[in-house]
Motif scaffolding. Structure first.
Motif, PDB file in Angstrom:
ATOM      1  N   SER A 164       8.450   5.851  -9.022  1.00  0.00           N
ATOM      2  CA  SER A 164       9.489   6.867  -9.187  1.00  0.00           C
ATOM      3  C   SER A 164       9.714   7.224 -10.655  1.00  0.00           C
ATOM      4  CB  SER A 164      10.811   6.365  -8.594  1.00  0.00           C
ATOM      5  OG  SER A 164      11.326   5.301  -9.376  1.00  0.00           O
ATOM      6  N   ASP A 165      10.461   8.308 -10.865  1.00  0.00           N
ATOM      7  CA  ASP A 165      10.828   8.699 -12.236  1.00  0.00           C
ATOM      8  C   ASP A 165      11.671   7.613 -12.902  1.00  0.00           C
ATOM      9  OD1 ASP A 165       9.490  11.085 -12.021  1.00  0.00           O
ATOM     10  OD2 ASP A 165      11.255  12.253 -11.452  1.00  0.00           O
ATOM     11  N   ALA A 166      12.530   6.979 -12.103  1.00  0.00           N
ATOM     12  CA  ALA A 166      13.366   5.897 -12.655  1.00  0.00           C
ATOM     13  C   ALA A 166      12.499   4.714 -13.081  1.00  0.00           C
ATOM     14  CB  ALA A 166      14.392   5.448 -11.611  1.00  0.00           C
ATOM     15  N   ASP A 167      11.487   4.380 -12.253  1.00  0.00           N
ATOM     16  CA  ASP A 167      10.550   3.308 -12.619  1.00  0.00           C
ATOM     17  C   ASP A 167       9.864   3.633 -13.941  1.00  0.00           C
ATOM     18  OD1 ASP A 167      10.974   1.763 -10.334  1.00  0.00           O
ATOM     19  OD2 ASP A 167       9.509   2.896  -9.178  1.00  0.00           O
ATOM     20  N   ILE A 205      -4.806   4.966 -11.660  1.00  0.00           N
ATOM     21  CA  ILE A 205      -3.667   5.080 -12.557  1.00  0.00           C
ATOM     22  C   ILE A 205      -4.027   5.970 -13.743  1.00  0.00           C
ATOM     23  CG2 ILE A 205      -4.309   2.909 -13.702  1.00  0.00           C
ATOM     24  CD1 ILE A 205      -1.310   2.471 -14.264  1.00  0.00           C
ATOM     25  N   GLN A 206      -3.075   6.815 -14.111  1.00  0.00           N
ATOM     26  CA  GLN A 206      -3.255   7.710 -15.259  1.00  0.00           C
ATOM     27  C   GLN A 206      -1.993   7.625 -16.125  1.00  0.00           C
ATOM     28  OE1 GLN A 206      -2.855  12.058 -14.774  1.00  0.00           O
ATOM     29  NE2 GLN A 206      -4.906  12.225 -15.651  1.00  0.00           N
ATOM     30  N   ILE A 207      -2.198   7.526 -17.435  1.00  0.00           N
ATOM     31  CA  ILE A 207      -1.064   7.520 -18.366  1.00  0.00           C
ATOM     32  C   ILE A 207      -1.226   8.697 -19.312  1.00  0.00           C
ATOM     33  CG2 ILE A 207       0.235   6.200 -20.077  1.00  0.00           C
ATOM     34  CD1 ILE A 207      -1.060   3.666 -18.975  1.00  0.00           C
ATOM     35  N   LYS A 208      -0.231   9.558 -19.325  1.00  0.00           N
ATOM     36  CA  LYS A 208      -0.287  10.719 -20.204  1.00  0.00           C
ATOM     37  C   LYS A 208       1.133  11.092 -20.620  1.00  0.00           C
ATOM     38  CE  LYS A 208      -2.374  15.324 -20.567  1.00  0.00           C
ATOM     39  NZ  LYS A 208      -3.115  16.390 -19.845  1.00  0.00           N
ATOM     40  N   ASN A 209       1.324  11.219 -21.940  1.00  0.00           N
ATOM     41  CA  ASN A 209       2.637  11.593 -22.484  1.00  0.00           C
ATOM     42  C   ASN A 209       3.753  10.706 -21.937  1.00  0.00           C
ATOM     43  OD1 ASN A 209       1.428  13.752 -23.873  1.00  0.00           O
ATOM     44  ND2 ASN A 209       1.639  15.101 -22.087  1.00  0.00           N
ATOM     45  N   ASN A 210       3.511   9.395 -22.000  1.00  0.00           N
ATOM     46  CA  ASN A 210       4.493   8.411 -21.535  1.00  0.00           C
ATOM     47  C   ASN A 210       4.916   8.639 -20.086  1.00  0.00           C
ATOM     48  OD1 ASN A 210       4.325   7.336 -24.037  1.00  0.00           O
ATOM     49  ND2 ASN A 210       6.488   7.438 -24.513  1.00  0.00           N
ATOM     50  N   ARG A 211       3.964   9.047 -19.290  1.00  0.00           N
ATOM     51  CA  ARG A 211       4.218   9.201 -17.856  1.00  0.00           C
ATOM     52  C   ARG A 211       3.043   8.611 -17.088  1.00  0.00           C
ATOM     53  NH1 ARG A 211       7.714  11.150 -14.685  1.00  0.00           N
ATOM     54  NH2 ARG A 211       7.182  11.804 -12.565  1.00  0.00           N
ATOM     55  N   ILE A 212       3.380   7.798 -16.095  1.00  0.00           N
ATOM     56  CA  ILE A 212       2.358   7.143 -15.287  1.00  0.00           C
ATOM     57  C   ILE A 212       2.251   7.820 -13.929  1.00  0.00           C
ATOM     58  CG2 ILE A 212       1.871   5.019 -13.984  1.00  0.00           C
ATOM     59  CD1 ILE A 212       2.880   3.445 -16.369  1.00  0.00           C
ATOM     60  N   ARG A 213       1.021   8.059 -13.522  1.00  0.00           N
ATOM     61  CA  ARG A 213       0.738   8.519 -12.150  1.00  0.00           C
ATOM     62  C   ARG A 213      -0.076   7.413 -11.487  1.00  0.00           C
ATOM     63  NH1 ARG A 213      -1.264  14.639 -11.951  1.00  0.00           N
ATOM     64  NH2 ARG A 213      -0.693  14.288  -9.771  1.00  0.00           N
ATOM     65  N   LEU A 214       0.370   7.004 -10.317  1.00  0.00           N
ATOM     66  CA  LEU A 214      -0.176   5.790  -9.721  1.00  0.00           C
ATOM     67  C   LEU A 214      -0.275   5.921  -8.205  1.00  0.00           C
ATOM     68  CD1 LEU A 214      -0.735   2.640  -9.988  1.00  0.00           C
ATOM     69  CD2 LEU A 214       1.721   2.363  -9.674  1.00  0.00           C
ATOM     70  N   LYS A 215      -1.413   5.475  -7.647  1.00  0.00           N
ATOM     71  CA  LYS A 215      -1.557   5.429  -6.188  1.00  0.00           C
ATOM     72  C   LYS A 215      -2.352   4.181  -5.825  1.00  0.00           C
ATOM     73  CE  LYS A 215      -2.591   8.102  -2.061  1.00  0.00           C
ATOM     74  NZ  LYS A 215      -1.343   7.644  -1.448  1.00  0.00           N
ATOM     75  N   VAL A 216      -1.893   3.510  -4.763  1.00  0.00           N
ATOM     76  CA  VAL A 216      -2.525   2.269  -4.300  1.00  0.00           C
ATOM     77  C   VAL A 216      -3.371   2.567  -3.065  1.00  0.00           C
ATOM     78  CG1 VAL A 216      -2.130  -0.141  -3.686  1.00  0.00           C
ATOM     79  CG2 VAL A 216      -0.408   1.082  -5.040  1.00  0.00           C
ATOM     80  N   PHE A 217      -4.609   2.046  -3.064  1.00  0.00           N
ATOM     81  CA  PHE A 217      -5.523   2.253  -1.936  1.00  0.00           C
ATOM     82  C   PHE A 217      -5.946   0.894  -1.375  1.00  0.00           C
ATOM     83  CE2 PHE A 217      -5.983   5.920  -4.699  1.00  0.00           C
ATOM     84  CZ  PHE A 217      -5.988   6.981  -3.803  1.00  0.00           C
ATOM     85  N   PRO A 218      -6.173   0.831  -0.071  1.00  0.00           N
ATOM     86  CA  PRO A 218      -6.585  -0.453   0.528  1.00  0.00           C
ATOM     87  C   PRO A 218      -8.046  -0.768   0.199  1.00  0.00           C
ATOM     88  CG  PRO A 218      -6.588   1.265   2.192  1.00  0.00           C
ATOM     89  CD  PRO A 218      -6.027   1.893   0.939  1.00  0.00           C
ATOM     90  N   LEU A 266       0.818  -1.217   0.000  1.00  0.00           N
ATOM     91  CA  LEU A 266       0.000   0.000   0.000  1.00  0.00           C
ATOM     92  C   LEU A 266       0.849   1.263   0.000  1.00  0.00           C
ATOM     93  CD1 LEU A 266      -2.753  -1.091   2.541  1.00  0.00           C
ATOM     94  CD2 LEU A 266      -2.997  -0.870   0.058  1.00  0.00           C
ATOM     95  N   ASP A 267       2.109   1.148   0.455  1.00  0.00           N
ATOM     96  CA  ASP A 267       2.961   2.339   0.499  1.00  0.00           C
ATOM     97  C   ASP A 267       3.896   2.439  -0.714  1.00  0.00           C
ATOM     98  OD1 ASP A 267       4.592   0.246   1.078  1.00  0.00           O
ATOM     99  OD2 ASP A 267       5.394   1.048   2.960  1.00  0.00           O
ATOM    100  N   PHE A 268       3.550   1.727  -1.779  1.00  0.00           N
ATOM    101  CA  PHE A 268       4.379   1.745  -2.999  1.00  0.00           C
ATOM    102  C   PHE A 268       4.440   3.164  -3.586  1.00  0.00           C
ATOM    103  CE2 PHE A 268       4.600   1.672  -7.633  1.00  0.00           C
ATOM    104  CZ  PHE A 268       5.769   0.970  -7.831  1.00  0.00           C
ATOM    105  N   LYS A 269       5.646   3.536  -4.009  1.00  0.00           N
ATOM    106  CA  LYS A 269       5.846   4.833  -4.662  1.00  0.00           C
ATOM    107  C   LYS A 269       6.424   4.604  -6.054  1.00  0.00           C
ATOM    108  CE  LYS A 269       4.754   7.138  -0.910  1.00  0.00           C
ATOM    109  NZ  LYS A 269       3.441   7.813  -0.813  1.00  0.00           N
TER     110      LYS A 269
END
Length: 497
Positions: A24-27, A69-82, A19-22
């Motif tokens: 990153s830009d490297a990911d 999860i959102q994908i835009k311009n080859n960038r992912i924004r992601l958040k995990v919820f319980p 649940l605390d996964f982050k």
């Protein structure tokens, strides 16, 4: 294709789902480098590819929670919820159970297996997928509902797959209790489960592709945990390697299928036996690749197999050797040059194959009606040449008629000639128009130039590929000899002397 490869990528490149996964830009960079090897930038923007990416992430985090999860311009924004509910507390549970019990004619019982037929499976999946009134693990909800509806025992295994729902009825009578003295012995093999039971489960639920992908993940986790992170020594490796691998297999089985630890303790030993060589060949490949990259830890690890004799706690032991069946012995020094040439060339061939595939796609995009731009143009060029020859002939004829017209005195004859001249002129005009039409259909020079440039690049890549494959073939026998001797050493233990 991308779904299964993304599954392996996430399982072998990200930490365990939490649940605390982050993210990153490297990911993000590494993921899109991986996807970019298989798809163009334009393809990655397509809805179906982005949906596959989202689905892979959702499946990966499904055991711990749901994601936004959102994908835009080859960038992912992601958040995990319980999840907010357990399957047993779902307000939708009774509806799924009722759906199954009302359609028991679509539940097929064969020996110790149960299969839910396609129509009912689709209805269950559609119902579960459309749940929007609670945040819950939908896969586990479907599994729990099947268990309740069919009155399954705790040890029965429910396999939820995209294309099927299977139930393995666990026969307690075919499992004998393993005493503590029989643990880790032949008598306790497969945790007391009859081999026929394991055969059935393996044949029913493991395709070739699933087996290959499953063990890729197991080996990747093994080498990353014990070689890259912990850097275990040879004595720790010898003592624990089979236990480490079997534990990882059990963990992956429980993540992949259903929680039936007792069954998987037996099944893990069974499938490790079947894929024993596959597992250690993958480990050997990893090690040979690492020594080609001058990994000092792996080089030192492999030097152990050249020691011949070691003394542990005052006791002498004979160390496994890097020796082939025909008696050829290898050591790290003799392995190093061949491993470097072979693994680097193999990597080069793989990269060249990707480039060739990508270039081939770019070339095919320029094709028209299954013809290259040059071939397509040649059709019109040939037709233009034919018409141009007709035009030249008609113009010569026109000159002859006009010359004749000038010297003719007979008025009637002149009228006839004049009509013929006008007819020829009309024909010439039509031929000229036809040439213009064909010219307009021709491909622009910029496209022809682009195609020819790509073709030249392709020729260069194919020559490089041929040269690399020749080097690979020249070293194949030696590399396989090294790998076989390494596999043999990796599965052996030092012997007391």
């Amino acid at each position: 294709m991308i779904s299964s490869e993304l599954k392996i990528y996430l399982e072998t490149n990200l930490p365990k789902p939490s649940l605390d996964f982050k993210w990153s830009d490297a990911d993000n960079k590494n993921l899109f480098l991986f996807i970019g090897e298989k798809f163009s930038k334009e393809d990655i923007q397509k809805d179906e590819i982005q949906e596959d990416i989202k689905k892979a992430f959702k499946n990966y985090f499904e055991p711990v929670g749901y994601i936004l999860i959102q994908i835009k311009n080859n960038r992912i924004r992601l958040k995990v919820f319980p999840y907010t509910l357990e399957p047993k507390d779902s307000v939708n549970l009774s509806s799924i159970i009722e759906m199954i019990q009302d359609n028991l004619d679509l539940v097929k019982y064969v020996d110790n297996r149960v299969v839910i037929k396609e129509k009912l499976r689709k209805n269950i999946y559609n119902f579960v997928d459309n749940i929007d009134n609670e945040e819950i693990n939908k896969k586990e909800l479907a599994r729990f509902a099947v268990r309740k509806a069919l009155g399954l025992k705790k040890n029965d295994i429910v396999i939820i797959k995209k294309e099927q729902i299977f139930i393995k009825i666990f026969n307690d009578k075919k499992m004998r209790e393993v005493s503590s003295s029989d643990q880790n012995t032949i008598a306790g093999r497969f945790n007391g489960i009859e081999e026929a039971e394991l055969d059935d489960f393996y044949d029913e639920y493991f395709s070739k592709e699933e087996s290959r992908n499953f063990f890729k993940v197991v080996v990747k986790i093994f080498v990353e945990t014990y070689f890259i992170e912990e850097k275990i020594d040879n004595l720790t490796y010898e003592t624990n390697v089979f236990g480490y691998i079997q534990s990882l297999i059990i963990e992956q089985l429980m993540n992949e299928f259903d929680c039936s630890e007792e069954f998987y303790k037996g099944f893990s030993g069974y499938i490790l036996r079947i894929h024993f060589n596959d597992v250690f060949e993958l480990i050997a490949d990893f090690m040979l690749n690492e020594i080609s990259l001058s990994n000092e830890y792996i080089i030192d690890f492999l030097k152990y197999y050249s020691l011949n004799i070691v003394i542990v706690n005052g006791v002498k032991y004979k160390v496994p050797e890097l020796e082939t069946e025909d008696g050829l012995r290898w050591n790290v020094i003799s392995m190093l040059s061949i491993a470097k040439i072979y693994t680097r060339t193999r990597t080069s061939v793989r990269e060249l194959n990707k480039e060739i595939h990508k270039l081939d796609e770019d070339i095919l995009k320029l094709y028209i009606n299954d013809l290259s731009p040059v071939e397509y143009n040649n059709i019109f060029i040939k037709e233009k040449q034919k018409i141009t020859e007709q035009l030249r002939s008609e113009k010569q004829k026109l000159e002859q008629y006009m010359d004749t017209f000038k010297i003719t005195k007979d008025e009637e004859r002149k009228k006839v000639l004049n009509n013929d001249i006008n007819r020829i002129k009309r024909g010439i005009s039509q031929l000229t128009q036809n040439i213009d039409k064909l010219s307009k259909k021709e491909i622009r020079k910029t496209i022809i130039d682009k195609y020819q440039k790509l073709e030249r690049e392709m020729d260069t890549l194919l020559r490089e590929q041929k040269a690399a494959e020749k080097i690979l073939a020249q070293n194949e026998k030696s590399y396989q000899s090294i790998k076989k001797s390494l596999v043999k050493a990796l599965i052996s233990k030092k012997q007391r002397i």
